[in-house]
Design an enzyme around this catalytic site. Structure first.
Site, PDB file in Angstrom:
ATOM      1  N   THR A  72      69.428  42.118  87.944  1.00 30.44           N
ATOM      2  CA  THR A  72      69.375  43.248  86.824  1.00 30.44           C
ATOM      3  C   THR A  72      69.560  42.994  85.248  1.00 30.44           C
ATOM      4  OG1 THR A  72      70.377  44.671  88.394  1.00 30.44           O
ATOM      5  CG2 THR A  72      70.308  45.549  86.262  1.00 30.44           C
ATOM      6  N   ALA A 197      71.807  35.353  92.562  1.00 35.47           N
ATOM      7  CA  ALA A 197      72.470  34.311  93.907  1.00 35.47           C
ATOM      8  C   ALA A 197      72.670  35.235  94.931  1.00 35.47           C
ATOM      9  CB  ALA A 197      73.669  33.971  93.121  1.00 35.47           C
ATOM     10  N   CYS A 321      69.578  50.791  95.962  1.00 30.49           N
ATOM     11  CA  CYS A 321      70.156  51.729  95.233  1.00 30.49           C
ATOM     12  C   CYS A 321      69.372  52.985  95.443  1.00 30.49           C
ATOM     13  CB  CYS A 321      69.800  51.502  93.665  1.00 30.49           C
ATOM     14  SG  CYS A 321      68.527  50.060  93.392  1.00 30.49           S
TER      15      CYS A 321
HETATM   16  C1  LIG Z   1      63.624  42.939  93.566  1.00 29.92           C
HETATM   17  C2  LIG Z   1      64.890  43.199  92.971  1.00 29.92           C
HETATM   18  N1  LIG Z   1      65.055  42.915  91.703  1.00 29.92           N
HETATM   19  C3  LIG Z   1      66.373  42.869  91.129  1.00 29.92           C
HETATM   20  C4  LIG Z   1      67.494  43.444  91.929  1.00 29.92           C
HETATM   21  C5  LIG Z   1      68.707  43.435  91.328  1.00 29.92           C
HETATM   22  O1  LIG Z   1      69.579  42.250  91.434  1.00 29.92           O
HETATM   23  P1  LIG Z   1      70.917  42.118  91.273  1.00 29.92           P
HETATM   24  O2  LIG Z   1      71.681  43.059  92.280  1.00 29.92           O
HETATM   25  O3  LIG Z   1      71.366  40.728  91.325  1.00 29.92           O
HETATM   26  O4  LIG Z   1      71.333  43.140  89.814  1.00 29.92           O
HETATM   27  C6  LIG Z   1      67.276  43.410  93.218  1.00 29.92           C
HETATM   28  C7  LIG Z   1      68.393  43.807  93.881  1.00 29.92           C
HETATM   29  O5  LIG Z   1      68.459  44.486  94.964  1.00 29.92           O
HETATM   30  C8  LIG Z   1      65.946  43.459  93.741  1.00 29.92           C
HETATM   31  O6  LIG Z   1      65.725  43.286  94.945  1.00 29.92           O
END
Ligand SMILES: Cc1ncc(COP(=O)(O)O)c(C=O)c1O
Length: 375
Positions: A72, A197, A321
């Site tokens: 994110t 990660a 989410c």
């Molecule tokens: C394609 C994609 N981008 C970004 C994210 C967000 O990553 P993080 O959970 O490490 O913030 C996710 C997590 O589900 C994802 O699937």
């Protein structure tokens, strides 16, 4: 009841070798890598070794890797940071309608702050409209962001073709490779790449942004000068070293890729044979082997998810989410499916520990639920 975990796209379990490294680093290298004393400098060595490992995996240089708190933050930095650093060159950004919210929301934020964002349509398989991209590109375009693998369908997006279209422009290419890293060969042609990660059996809350040398990206947090002024804050060294360990262990697990794809294909074949009207979303194009997004005509996705959970099978409807907030999938919606089709679709995602028995049991449970409802 043993859980059958088919939600690896949401997150993966921590590899025990990674946990061991994290515990060791926590105990042995607690000093701040920014401290001048020897203990601090030893922590700094660990930090830079981890950076080297991630860089090598991407064919990058260590100073092109910025550690972040996850996918994110990497996406936010790539999008907002690039927009702010390049606004003197233009205010136009192009992305796709099927990106993760961690890309779409920073884009919405930029729209509220004077930037223009175009969202590419996708076809029934979730492939972005490259003719539309060609038409939309203009001298004002400073950034194009296209994910590498879609988190809901596993569809592999055509990054090489996108890159070719950008060749004669000054726009930077960002790719959210959170779902792609460790699963497919990532094209080396991007300027910015987001990693996380916890999708590769590493810890949660740590990730990285690759920033090709010479790409202008502003920080989005302000404070200390860590991460070559890109990302302030005392580094989370155990998590960073855990991330690097997970990256270095990826090569040991490439042997699983064919096995997992085989299980996924068997799963889809059996479900399709057993239940009339089942459709595999995104099956008309290349997909990473770990994902299966399926439309079940006989039951709403949420009900099926709950029923599977009661029988010990963990799956998701759309992204983690989206399922938490019960929003219908914007990905399937953008692919042109009806509301009923979107609501009746579920994502199954397989991983290293998925066995044939897990898949056969899951098929049996789905078949049992189908027969029960048909009565
Ligand atoms: C394609 C994609 N981008 C970004 C994210 C967000 O990553 P993080 O959970 O490490 O913030 C996710 C997590 O589900 C994802 O699937």
């Amino acid at each position: 009841m043993k859980m059958i975990y088919l939600d690896y796209a949401a997150t993966t379990p921590l590899d025990s070798a990674v946990a061991t490294v994290m515990h060791r680093v926590e105990a042995q290298f607690f000093a701040n890598p920014s401290s001048i004393h020897s203990a601090g400098q030893q922590s700094k060595v660990q930090l830079e070794q981890a950076r080297q490992i991630v860089a090598t995996a991407l064919n990058a240089k260590p100073d092109e890797i910025v550690f972040t708190s996850g996918g994110t933050e990497s996406n936010n930095m790539a999008i907002i940071g690039t927009a702010l650093a390049n606004r003197h060159l233009g205010n136009h950004i192009i992305t796709t309608k099927i990106e993760h919210p961690a890309v779409l929301e920073p884009c919405h934020y930029l729209e509220q702050n004077g930037f223009r964002v175009s969202y590419l349509d996708v076809d029934r398989n979730g492939m972005p409209d490259l003719n539309q991209l060609k038409t939309l590109l203009c001298p004002d375009t400073i950034l194009v962001s296209v994910m590498a693998v879609n988190n809901e369908t596993g569809v592999i997006l055509p990054l090489d073709q996108v890159q070719s279209l950008l060749k004669d422009t000054s726009a930077l290419l960002h790719s959210d490779a959170v779902q792609a890293f460790g699963k497919i060969q990532i094209p080396g042609s991007v300027d910015l790449l987001s990693l996380s990660a916890h999708k590769i059996y590493g810890p949660k809350g740590i990730g990285a942004l690759y920033i090709r040398k010479g790409s202008r990206v502003n920080p989005i947090l302000y404070g200390g000068s860590q991460e070559v002024h890109h990302r302030p804050g005392t580094e989370n060294l155990p998590a960073i070293c855990g991330f690097a360990e997970a990256v270095s262990r990826l090569q040991h697990f490439t042997v699983h890729a064919d096995r997992i794809r085989g299980l996924r294909d068997m799963f889809e074949q059996r479900v399709t044979d057993l239940i009339p009207g089942v459709e595999i979303n995104g099956a008309g194009t290349s997909r990473a082997g770990e994902y299966s997004n399926i439309y079940f005509p006989f039951m709403a996705g949420d009900s099926l998810l709950m029923n599977l959970d009661m029988h010990g099978v963990a799956v998701s409807s759309g992204s983690a989410c989206s399922s938490g907030s019960r929003k219908p999938s914007h990905v399937l919606d953008s692919m042109g499916f009806s509301g009923e089709h979107v609501n009746n679709s579920l994502r199954f995602s397989l991983g290293r520990s998925t066995s044939e028995e897990d898949i056969l049991k899951t098929v049996d449970i789905i078949s049992m639920l189908y027969k029960r409802l048909k009565k």
